[in-house]
Design a protein around this motif. Structure first.
Motif: not given
Length: 793
Positions: A403-404, A408, A416, A442, A455
């Motif tokens: 995601w980072s 995202q 996650w 997140a 998320n």
């Protein structure tokens, strides 16, 4: 026979320091949740009636705490009472002062939230702990007597989910852990899931029966908000004719599916395009391609090279629709979320974005044609699925979060996930700090544009369960945690709850473990490759023993094996911490034995920690044997290898002291599912093969899939790992005595024969522990670890 559609029951949830004066937590509202809001609305409409959910929740309470059943009252409430979120609320019963009335009222939006609230109260107000049976079970000795339950603050305690989805399982957990479970064990796991607040578990069990009725293979994600309605579908006694629509015979399907211990690798979810080879004969004009080799010796087609139906073939969507329709017919309803990964551990036949995109569109079309509300859950990202109809699993986020680095997932809703464990290996390992802040980061990171907006869930996607309970205890908490957790404070509370009392030495020991075995920050994937359970298949003369830089047994020198050959493999053990510090933690554990030896959770942890220290000792001892061999020291090899083999026998005795470290239950549970003697042999062979060497070896060439599912289990060390090492050491000594080189082919031939003979064996192993954990651990510490060095010859 008990109905598979039963309710929910026991184990493990989250720990967070609650300020007792706090009533509310922050509300979350993200773009990602908005994208799946229609799905959530549909699930709410289709959820079982409140009366059914409450009945299921009370049934869990009866199984978990029969003596305290009357102390609780459960209620189902609307999301409006939780500011539009999913939550639970703890309150004192208004008549709790009257003898015989409930003392605590627990309300929740669903039965899952009610049970999560129950677990929260038991943890924070009663000091109780819930773990898998194999890892110590339930600690409720600290529970108060009826009539004296701790009161919560008068205003009550409100706990909301920060995001709605709590995912659980990996595609292969169904084989590495669940393969032989009966209903009694499944009922406990479903209870465990509900108490953790899990509402999106992957349910593969019995999916082959659906394919047998209709076509191939799939995985549905059942929502536990349908308490009492799903997650288990036994395929025992089922061998349906698959030729109703596609004319595939039972024998064709027998060749297509793996055995019970290997079904996960032939149940690669929804309709992904993978088909039986026989489909080519039924539909000769269909566009079917055979994929490449997958970890098999000489590309043996019995073990590899699946067949893939082209996404542009009209048959693709027809099969996909038929499978979804058959599931809906069989189960009545689903959560509308379908897991599917076509190239899970496989390579696409065409390496182009256009091909992958067209395949994704066809897969989703098949789902949607069978279920207009279908949402696809997968481990990768496709741009061919409508926004809001795809949820991505960030599968290894505690080590390598995607995601980072992907903005995202470019605006696609994602979950996650903590992967943590491979193949159910037994190894003390974890990254508690990453778990404690990763899911929160997140959602709240300011480093990327729209960072926290997509998320929609947290999850656990381990390959095998029933190990490292501390890791799963903390990870489960993150489903309800809005802020990062202070792990140091958390770990102090954990030991008190786990053992039911405060012992300062044990808290000190856990603080050491937090900073060592549970603080792996090197980014390496942790598959257990300890020498005992993953013996190296190499010529000992090519293993280079070099200086290491980490502390070992209190001394600043060590050695690690570095393989020079490109043709042989020695995946040397992963070590990321000071072993001398862990031995200090073991000393503190042993010193606390007089106070805690009656605790089953303590005994499990003591054995696991002793095993961990001795396993690393064995790795270094093996390198000393290699060093002696390279120095032509036959006497040294003989003496050191004898000590190694004695250590393996002693560790087997240690593991025999707790039910959680026994081979017997794995084999007996496999045999108990059989309906005749022939099937019993097949099931036991499956069980033995999965944890040793997968069966595609030749007489002189070992399977590439060997020791992946290794286990530190009593019986396995004594009868397999020890004898295997003895064969290797025998050839080392013979090599030195004759002056000839190490006979690698002869070693392999004898090792493979040992393996195949053991896999075909029918000897019975104990299913109950035998021995005193504390006495045995103390004895082994004195014998191998106290005041000695692995370098002492």
């Amino acid at each position: 026979m008990d109905s598979p559609f039963r309710s929910v029951s026991l184990i493990l949830f989250f720990i967070i320091t609650i300020t007792l004066s706090t009533l509310a937590v922050a509300q979350s509202s993200t773009i990602g949740v908005q994208y799946i809001s229609r799905l959530l609305d549909i699930q709410e409409r289709e959820r079982a009636p409140p009366s059914v959910q409450l009945a299921a929740a009370y049934a869990v309470l009866q199984r978990l705490l029969p003596s305290h059943y009357s102390a609780f009252q459960f209620r189902i409430i609307s999301k409006k009472q939780c500011d539009g979120e999913y939550c639970f609320i703890l309150r004192n019963h208004p008549s709790s002062y009257i003898r015989g009335t409930p003392e605590i009222v627990i309300s929740g939006v669903t039965g899952v939230e009610v049970l999560a609230g129950l677990h929260w109260y038991l943890r924070y107000w009663c000091g109780s702990h819930i773990s898998w049976d194999k890892t110590g079970g339930v600690q409720v000795a600290s529970m108060p007597k009826l009539g004296s339950f701790p009161r919560v603050q008068d205003a009550g305690v409100l706990v909301k989910r920060p995001i709605p989805l709590n995912y659980y399982q990996n595609a292969v957990t169904s084989s590495y852990t669940f393969a032989w479970w009966d209903w009694k064990r499944w009922e406990k796991e479903i209870d465990w899931m509900a108490l953790q607040g899990i509402n999106l578990p992957l349910a593969f069990t019995g999916q082959e029966a659906i394919w047998q009725k209709d076509f191939q293979k799939s995985g549905i994600l059942w929502s536990l908000t349908f308490i009492g309605l799903a997650t288990y579908f036994s395929c025992t006694n089922l061998h349906f004719t698959f030729n109703q629509k596609f004319n595939i015979s039972n024998s064709d399907l027998d060749d297509f599916f793996g055995g019970p211990g290997f079904l996960a690798w032939s149940l690669l979810p929804a309709f992904s395009g993978n088909v039986p080879a026989a489909l080519q004969n039924v539909f000769p004009s269909a566009k079917i391609t055979q994929l490449g080799n997958w970890f098999s010796v000489k590309s043996d087609p019995r073990w590899c090279c699946t067949y893939l139906l082209d996404a542009t073939d009209p048959l693709f969507i027809e099969i996909g629709r038929a499978f979804i329709e058959q599931q809906l017919k069989e189960y009545g309803r689903t959560s509308h979320i379908y897991n599917c990964d076509t190239f899970d551990e496989n390579t696409p036949p065409v390496d182009s974005p256009e091909y992958i995109s067209s395949l994704g569109a066809a897969i989703y079309s098949g789902m949607q044609s069978g279920d207009s509300d279908a949402v696809w859950l997968m481990q990768a990202l496709l741009n061919s699925v409508p926004l809001g109809k795809l949820v991505v699993l960030d599968l290894f986020a505690e080590v390598k979060p995607i995601w980072s680095t992907s903005k995202q997932f470019y605006g696609v809703p994602y979950i996650w996930c903590m992967l943590h464990n491979f193949a159910g290996n037994i190894e003390m390992y974890g990254i508690l700090d990453s778990i404690a802040f990763g899911p929160v980061e997140a959602r709240t990171s300011e480093n990327t544009t729209m960072a926290s907006l997509f998320n929609v869930g947290v999850g656990m996607s381990m390959e095998g369960i029933e190990q490292n309970p501390v890791v799963y205890d903390l990870m489960s908490e993150m489903a309800f945690q809005h802020e990062k957790v202070d792990v140091k404070a958390w770990i102090n509370q954990y030991s008190v709850r786990r053992y039911g009392r405060s012992v300062p030495a044990i808290q000190d020991a856990w603080n050491v473990l937090y900073h060592t075995v549970y603080n792996c920050t090197d980014g390496a994937t942790d598959k257990n490759r300890d020498v005992i359970v993953a013996f190296p298949d190499v010529d000992p003369s090519i293993i280079s023993v070099t200086e290491g830089k980490y502390q070992n047994y209190g001394k600043p020198v060590s050695k690690e094996a570095v393989l020079k050959s490109e043709t042989s493999s020695y995946d040397h053990p992963h070590l990321w911490y000071s072993t001398s510090e862990v031995i200090r933690a073991l000393e503190l554990f042993i010193a606390s034995g007089n106070e805690l030896s009656a605790s089953n959770t303590y005994r499990y942890d003591l054995i696991d920690l002793t095993r961990q220290a001795l396993a690393k000792y064995a790795n270094e001892l093996f390198l000393n044997i290699i060093e002696a061999y390279q120095l032509n020291d036959a006497h040294g090899v003989f003496q050191l290898s004898r000590r190694f083999l004695e250590l393996v026998e002693d560790m087997d005795s240690l593991l025999a002291c707790h039910d959680g470290f026994l081979l017997g239950p794995w084999l007996e549970s496999a045999k108990q599912l059989a309906q005749n003697e022939e099937q019993e042999k097949q099931y036991e062979w499956n069980a033995r093969t999965q944890i040793t060497m997968w069966f595609d070896n030749t007489e002189e060439e070992a399977s590439l899939l060997r020791d992946y599912g290794n286990k530190y289990w009593s019986g396995l060390l004594r009868d397999y790992y020890g004898p295997r090492a003895a064969i290797y050491f025998k050839y080392m000594i013979e090599s030195l005595e004759s002056g000839d080189g190490f006979r690698l082919k002869d070693w392999r031939r004898e090792w493979i024969k040992l393996t195949n003979d053991w896999q075909n064996g029918r000897n019975v192993y104990p299913v109950e522990s035998n021995g005193d954990a504390l006495i045995t651990s103390q004895w082994l510490y004195n014998k191998y670890l106290q005041g000695t060095s692995v370098f002492d010859h």
